[in-house]
Scaffold this motif. Structure first.
Motif, PDB file in Angstrom:
ATOM      1  N   TYR A  78       0.938  -0.875   0.046  1.00 18.71           N
ATOM      2  CA  TYR A  78       0.152  -0.206   0.646  1.00 18.71           C
ATOM      3  C   TYR A  78       0.582   0.964   0.136  1.00 18.71           C
ATOM      4  CZ  TYR A  78      -2.993  -3.691   0.914  1.00 18.71           C
ATOM      5  OH  TYR A  78      -3.949  -4.644   1.898  1.00 18.71           O
ATOM      6  N   ILE A  79       0.781   2.248  -0.986  1.00 18.49           N
ATOM      7  CA  ILE A  79       1.715   3.068  -0.702  1.00 18.49           C
ATOM      8  C   ILE A  79       0.658   4.180  -0.906  1.00 18.49           C
ATOM      9  CG2 ILE A  79       3.194   4.374  -2.262  1.00 18.49           C
ATOM     10  CD1 ILE A  79       3.534   2.247  -3.885  1.00 18.49           C
ATOM     11  N   TRP A  80       0.470   5.270   0.372  1.00 19.35           N
ATOM     12  CA  TRP A  80      -0.237   5.900   0.186  1.00 19.35           C
ATOM     13  C   TRP A  80       0.686   7.652   0.434  1.00 19.35           C
ATOM     14  CZ3 TRP A  80      -2.331   4.781   5.921  1.00 19.35           C
ATOM     15  CH2 TRP A  80      -2.612   3.344   5.440  1.00 19.35           C
ATOM     16  N   ASN A  81      -0.384   8.753   0.154  1.00 18.27           N
ATOM     17  CA  ASN A  81      -0.216  10.057  -0.193  1.00 18.27           C
ATOM     18  C   ASN A  81       1.115  10.256  -1.609  1.00 18.27           C
ATOM     19  OD1 ASN A  81      -1.169  10.536   2.011  1.00 18.27           O
ATOM     20  ND2 ASN A  81       0.425   9.811   3.474  1.00 18.27           N
ATOM     21  N   VAL A  82       1.181   9.701  -2.494  1.00 19.69           N
ATOM     22  CA  VAL A  82       1.485   9.946  -3.379  1.00 19.69           C
ATOM     23  C   VAL A  82       1.921  11.311  -4.158  1.00 19.69           C
ATOM     24  CG1 VAL A  82       1.585   7.146  -4.480  1.00 19.69           C
ATOM     25  CG2 VAL A  82       0.676   9.186  -5.416  1.00 19.69           C
ATOM     26  N   ARG A  83       1.214  12.133  -4.194  1.00 15.66           N
ATOM     27  CA  ARG A  83       1.728  13.126  -4.401  1.00 15.66           C
ATOM     28  C   ARG A  83       2.126  14.401  -3.723  1.00 15.66           C
ATOM     29  NH1 ARG A  83      -1.050  14.878  -9.453  1.00 15.66           N
ATOM     30  NH2 ARG A  83      -1.870  13.067 -10.308  1.00 15.66           N
ATOM     31  N   SER A  84       2.001  14.395  -2.887  1.00 13.13           N
ATOM     32  CA  SER A  84       2.772  14.315  -1.604  1.00 13.13           C
ATOM     33  C   SER A  84       4.177  14.637  -1.846  1.00 13.13           C
ATOM     34  CB  SER A  84       2.629  14.249  -0.432  1.00 13.13           C
ATOM     35  OG  SER A  84       1.347  13.922  -0.365  1.00 13.13           O
ATOM     36  N   ALA A  85       5.215  15.300  -0.905  1.00 19.70           N
ATOM     37  CA  ALA A  85       6.775  15.899  -0.610  1.00 19.70           C
ATOM     38  C   ALA A  85       7.274  13.764  -0.508  1.00 19.70           C
ATOM     39  CB  ALA A  85       6.773  16.287   0.417  1.00 19.70           C
ATOM     40  N   PRO A  86       8.309  13.381  -1.304  1.00 17.29           N
ATOM     41  CA  PRO A  86       8.905  11.920  -1.157  1.00 17.29           C
ATOM     42  C   PRO A  86       8.943  11.240   0.393  1.00 17.29           C
ATOM     43  CG  PRO A  86      10.054  13.585  -2.517  1.00 17.29           C
ATOM     44  CD  PRO A  86       9.037  14.118  -2.144  1.00 17.29           C
ATOM     45  N   GLU A  87       8.962  12.359   2.139  1.00 15.43           N
ATOM     46  CA  GLU A  87       9.369  11.952   2.946  1.00 15.43           C
ATOM     47  C   GLU A  87       8.160  11.739   3.516  1.00 15.43           C
ATOM     48  OE1 GLU A  87       9.448  16.877   2.568  1.00 15.43           O
ATOM     49  OE2 GLU A  87      10.693  15.462   1.550  1.00 15.43           O
ATOM     50  N   ASP A  88       6.360  12.526   2.718  1.00 15.83           N
ATOM     51  CA  ASP A  88       5.728  12.037   3.082  1.00 15.83           C
ATOM     52  C   ASP A  88       5.261  11.210   2.789  1.00 15.83           C
ATOM     53  OD1 ASP A  88       5.341  13.827   4.962  1.00 15.83           O
ATOM     54  OD2 ASP A  88       5.154  15.553   3.215  1.00 15.83           O
ATOM     55  N   VAL A  89       5.265  10.407   1.617  1.00 17.76           N
ATOM     56  CA  VAL A  89       5.278   9.078   1.408  1.00 17.76           C
ATOM     57  C   VAL A  89       5.076   7.653   2.192  1.00 17.76           C
ATOM     58  CG1 VAL A  89       5.027   7.335  -0.280  1.00 17.76           C
ATOM     59  CG2 VAL A  89       5.282   9.758  -1.254  1.00 17.76           C
ATOM     60  N   GLU A  90       4.028   7.540   2.415  1.00 18.49           N
ATOM     61  CA  GLU A  90       3.731   5.767   3.312  1.00 18.49           C
ATOM     62  C   GLU A  90       3.807   5.070   2.502  1.00 18.49           C
ATOM     63  OE1 GLU A  90       1.442   6.307   6.978  1.00 18.49           O
ATOM     64  OE2 GLU A  90       0.967   8.623   6.675  1.00 18.49           O
ATOM     65  N   ILE A  91       4.777   3.470   2.715  1.00 22.51           N
ATOM     66  CA  ILE A  91       4.534   2.157   2.540  1.00 22.51           C
ATOM     67  C   ILE A  91       4.168   1.743   2.992  1.00 22.51           C
ATOM     68  CG2 ILE A  91       5.305   0.636   0.912  1.00 22.51           C
ATOM     69  CD1 ILE A  91       7.296   3.509  -0.905  1.00 22.51           C
ATOM     70  N   TYR A  92       3.005   0.698   3.012  1.00 20.79           N
ATOM     71  CA  TYR A  92       2.938  -0.263   4.232  1.00 20.79           C
ATOM     72  C   TYR A  92       3.062  -1.992   3.257  1.00 20.79           C
ATOM     73  CZ  TYR A  92       1.863   2.838   7.217  1.00 20.79           C
ATOM     74  OH  TYR A  92       1.291   3.968   7.874  1.00 20.79           O
ATOM     75  N   ALA A  93       3.962  -3.132   4.138  1.00 18.17           N
ATOM     76  CA  ALA A  93       4.089  -4.571   2.701  1.00 18.17           C
ATOM     77  C   ALA A  93       3.643  -5.470   3.847  1.00 18.17           C
ATOM     78  CB  ALA A  93       5.043  -4.165   2.433  1.00 18.17           C
ATOM     79  N   MET A  94       2.470  -6.355   3.823  1.00 21.56           N
ATOM     80  CA  MET A  94       2.163  -7.420   4.354  1.00 21.56           C
ATOM     81  C   MET A  94       1.584  -8.258   3.832  1.00 21.56           C
ATOM     82  SD  MET A  94      -1.173  -5.451   5.445  1.00 21.56           S
ATOM     83  CE  MET A  94      -0.653  -3.663   5.409  1.00 21.56           C
ATOM     84  N   SER A  95       1.332  -9.634   4.319  1.00 19.84           N
ATOM     85  CA  SER A  95       1.101 -10.878   3.334  1.00 19.84           C
ATOM     86  C   SER A  95      -0.073 -10.760   3.057  1.00 19.84           C
ATOM     87  CB  SER A  95       1.489 -12.031   3.866  1.00 19.84           C
ATOM     88  OG  SER A  95       0.628 -12.417   5.357  1.00 19.84           O
ATOM     89  N   TYR A  96      -1.025 -11.654   2.797  1.00 20.01           N
ATOM     90  CA  TYR A  96      -2.512 -11.724   2.101  1.00 20.01           C
ATOM     91  C   TYR A  96      -3.106 -12.053   3.891  1.00 20.01           C
ATOM     92  CZ  TYR A  96      -7.586 -12.607   1.367  1.00 20.01           C
ATOM     93  OH  TYR A  96      -8.678 -12.340   1.198  1.00 20.01           O
ATOM     94  N   ARG A  97      -2.312 -13.197   4.058  1.00 21.30           N
ATOM     95  CA  ARG A  97      -3.203 -13.704   5.828  1.00 21.30           C
ATOM     96  C   ARG A  97      -2.943 -12.729   6.354  1.00 21.30           C
ATOM     97  NH1 ARG A  97      -5.770 -16.613   3.379  1.00 21.30           N
ATOM     98  NH2 ARG A  97      -5.114 -18.160   2.279  1.00 21.30           N
ATOM     99  N   GLU A  98      -1.408 -11.520   6.073  1.00 21.44           N
ATOM    100  CA  GLU A  98      -1.749 -10.213   7.396  1.00 21.44           C
ATOM    101  C   GLU A  98      -2.739  -9.060   7.678  1.00 21.44           C
ATOM    102  OE1 GLU A  98       3.634 -10.977   7.999  1.00 21.44           O
ATOM    103  OE2 GLU A  98       2.645  -9.171   6.576  1.00 21.44           O
ATOM    104  N   ALA A  99      -2.770  -9.405   5.940  1.00 19.52           N
ATOM    105  CA  ALA A  99      -3.627  -8.098   5.959  1.00 19.52           C
ATOM    106  C   ALA A  99      -5.085  -8.586   6.447  1.00 19.52           C
ATOM    107  CB  ALA A  99      -4.178  -8.125   4.108  1.00 19.52           C
ATOM    108  N   GLU A 100      -5.395  -9.765   6.147  1.00 17.03           N
ATOM    109  CA  GLU A 100      -6.533 -10.396   7.021  1.00 17.03           C
ATOM    110  C   GLU A 100      -6.598 -10.541   8.001  1.00 17.03           C
ATOM    111  OE1 GLU A 100      -9.291 -14.213   4.818  1.00 17.03           O
ATOM    112  OE2 GLU A 100      -7.333 -14.876   5.909  1.00 17.03           O
ATOM    113  N   HIS A 101      -5.144 -10.647   8.552  1.00 12.53           N
ATOM    114  CA  HIS A 101      -5.937 -10.738  10.278  1.00 12.53           C
ATOM    115  C   HIS A 101      -6.109  -9.748  10.871  1.00 12.53           C
ATOM    116  CE1 HIS A 101      -4.707 -11.110  14.799  1.00 12.53           C
ATOM    117  NE2 HIS A 101      -3.721 -10.302  14.018  1.00 12.53           N
ATOM    118  N   ILE A 102      -5.069  -8.121  10.429  1.00 11.85           N
ATOM    119  CA  ILE A 102      -5.884  -7.163  10.094  1.00 11.85           C
ATOM    120  C   ILE A 102      -8.012  -6.863  10.094  1.00 11.85           C
ATOM    121  CG2 ILE A 102      -5.486  -4.107   9.396  1.00 11.85           C
ATOM    122  CD1 ILE A 102      -2.455  -4.854   9.221  1.00 11.85           C
ATOM    123  N   LEU A 103      -7.968  -6.384   9.064  1.00  8.94           N
ATOM    124  CA  LEU A 103      -9.029  -7.135   8.611  1.00  8.94           C
ATOM    125  C   LEU A 103     -10.060  -7.649   9.960  1.00  8.94           C
ATOM    126  CD1 LEU A 103     -11.513  -5.648   6.220  1.00  8.94           C
ATOM    127  CD2 LEU A 103     -11.784  -8.899   5.984  1.00  8.94           C
TER     128      LEU A 103
END
Length: 158
Positions: free
Chosen positions: A81-106
Motif C-alpha cells: 500500500y503506497i499512500w500520499n503519492v502526490r506529496s513530498a517524498p518524505e510524506d509518502v507512506e508504504i506498508y507491505a504485508m502478506s494476504y494473511r497478515e492483511a486478513e488478520h488486520i481486517l
C-alpha cells in the motif's frame, strides 16, 4: 498522443517511488508482461540464494487500505500500500504485508468490525479511505508493516 488518466498517473507515481526505494536497498525489480494479480516482482541475491517476491500495489493520493479475496491464493504475494503519492517524498507512506497478515488486520477491526461489512461478507473485498485520524485503530494496526529505509530485504525474505 493520449493523455494518461488520473488513476494511471497515481499508479505510476506510486510504482516509481517504490522502485526507487527498492533499488536504493539493492533490490532488483521486474515488471510482468501482463497483470495476473502481480504488478512487480522484487528480487535479490540473499545469503542462502535467490530471493523473489511478487508484489501487488495499491496506490492512493491520500490514505486507503483494503483487501480483496482474489489475492488469497497467490503464493508469496506481498500487498504493498503506497499512500500520499502526490506529496513530498518524505510524506509518502508504504506498508507491505502478506494476504494473511492483511486478513488478520481486517479481522482485528478498527473503529468498527470490518470483517462483518456487507462488501467483505458478500463480495470478498473491503476498502476504507481517510485513515488520517491519529487515533484510528486500523492505522495503528498497520504500523508494524510500515516500510522504512533498510527494511525491504527482511520483508521480502520473510
Amino acid at each position: 498522443m493520449k493523455v494518461p488518466n488520473h488513476s494511471n498517473i497515481v499508479e505510476m507515481l506510486g510504482r516509481n517511488h517504490l522502485i526507487a526505494q527498492l533499488i536504493v536497498e539493492g533490490v532488483h525489480v521486474a515488471l510482468p508482461l501482463w497483470d495476473q494479480g502481480v504488478d512487480l516482482v522484487a528480487y535479490y541475491r540473499g545469503q542462502d540464494g535467490f530471493v523473489a517476491r511478487p508484489l501487488q500495489l495499491k496506490v492512493a493520493e491520500a490514505t486507503r487500505w483494503g483487501l480483496d479475496v482474489k489475492y488469497a491464493d497467490i503464493v508469496g504475494l506481498l500487498l504493498v500500500y503506497i499512500w500520499n503519492v502526490r506529496s513530498a517524498p518524505e510524506d509518502v507512506e508504504i506498508y507491505a504485508m502478506s494476504y494473511r497478515e492483511a486478513e488478520h488486520i481486517l479481522n482485528a477491526g478498527g473503529d468498527k468490525d470490518y470483517s462483518q461489512s456487507n462488501t467483505w461478507k458478500n463480495e470478498g473485498r473491503y476498502s476504507i479511505a481517510h485513515l488520517d485520524k491519529p487515533k484510528n485503530k486500523l492505522r495503528k494496526n498497520l504500523q508494524p508493516f510500515r516500510m522504512q529505509h533498510g527494511l525491504w530485504k527482511d520483508r521480502l525474505g520473510s
